[in-house]
Design a protein around this motif. Structure first.
Motif: not given
Length: 304
Positions: A59-64, A91-100, A104-109, A138-141
């Motif tokens: 789970e590399p995205g379970r941080a911040n 307590v977190w902030w995330a979005w299903m659609k992360v676009q560059a 759409t390149v990621a799903d932070g949710w 830093d946000w990294m895809i």
């Protein structure tokens, strides 16, 4: 006193910062570890901010995010990685659609394709006895063959000191997050259905026992996003549940968020922003998110 009155009282505390009372003699401080920062008051844990994932391979995205949030008496008010929704955090902030650049390149949710590298973490106490934790990340895809840097983030978490007197025992925590686009067009959007949930969220314990109130009115979750006031109150109705009420207010770029995704079953609570359609930030443009949580004691009858 009714639960509606208790919720209203918790929300009123959002109106202004708490000032220290010298008689209490408490100060907010920070304990740093490699993967987390723990904020304390008078030696008791207030919250734990996770700066690295516990399992980077899985789970590399379970941080911040804040994994654990506590009431002043040490009662745990949030859950991290609950069995029913393991992607949810305290307590977190995330979005299903992360676009560059429109793609759409990621799903932070659901923590797919996005990870965070915390560059710095600092803490500064203030003259009133409170303190602010500042996280630069830093946000990294990571969904492609190479890491792609798409955004920078600075989050400040301020814990105000407790007060004596009428509002004794209450705790106020403020979040202030600035996200800056590092690509030509950074898009952040909520779920694809009509709920459109995304943004700041909190996974409170025992959500099936919560009562909701906004603007002095009882709010009943209905499975859809609800338009209500700028503040939302949460309180546990069961005598054996936490004896606390929580007030929450959210802003995006200085404007109050009044759409709420609320659940009386096993799930999170969310102030919905921006909705299903993505908000697009051009390169070096910023989004500022501000949230205030107030935790207030509630007098309850003892469980039989």
């Amino acid at each position: 006193m009714s639960f509606r009155a208790l919720l209203t009282a918790a929300l009123l505390l959002i109106a202004g910062p708490a000032l220290a009372d010298p008689a209490i003699g408490k100060r907010v401080d920070a304990v740093f570890a490699d993967d987390a920062v723990t904020l304390t008051e008078a030696g008791k844990t207030v919250l734990v901010y996770r700066t690295k994932p516990l399992d980077p391979a899985a789970e590399p995205g379970r941080a911040n995010y804040v994994g654990q949030l506590y009431a002043p008496d040490g009662t745990a008010l949030t859950e991290d990685k609950p069995g029913d929704h393991p992607h949810q955090r305290g307590v977190w902030w995330a979005w299903m659609k992360v676009q560059a650049d429109g793609k759409t390149v990621a799903d932070g949710w659901y923590m797919k394709g996005l990870t965070y590298f915390v560059r710095s973490k600092t803490f500064l106490g203030d003259a009133e006895g409170g303190g602010t934790l500042t996280i630069d990340a830093d946000w990294m895809i990571n969904s492609g063959p190479e890491l792609v840097y798409i955004a920078s983030e600075t989050t400040k978490v301020t814990v105000r000191p407790q007060k004596a007197g009428e509002k004794a025992g209450s705790r106020r925590v403020e979040f202030d997050t600035t996200i800056k686009s590092r690509v030509n067009a950074l898009g952040l959007g909520g779920s694809e259905d009509d709920r459109g949930f995304g943004g700041f969220s909190i996974r409170l314990v025992e959500p099936e026992k919560l009562a909701f109130s906004s603007g002095g009115k009882t709010i009943v979750p209905n499975g859809s996003a609800i338009t209500a006031g700028a503040n939302m109150g949460f309180a546990w109705t069961d005598a054996a549940s936490p004896a606390w009420a929580v007030g929450l207010a959210c802003k995006a770029n200085g404007q109050a968020i009044t759409r709420w995704m609320l659940y009386n079953d096993r799930s999170m609570q969310n102030c919905v922003f921006p909705g299903r359609a993505p908000l697009v930030l051009r390169k070096d443009e910023t989004l500022r998110l501000q949230e205030t949580l107030v935790i207030r004691p509630v007098a309850k009858k003892k469980a039989p």
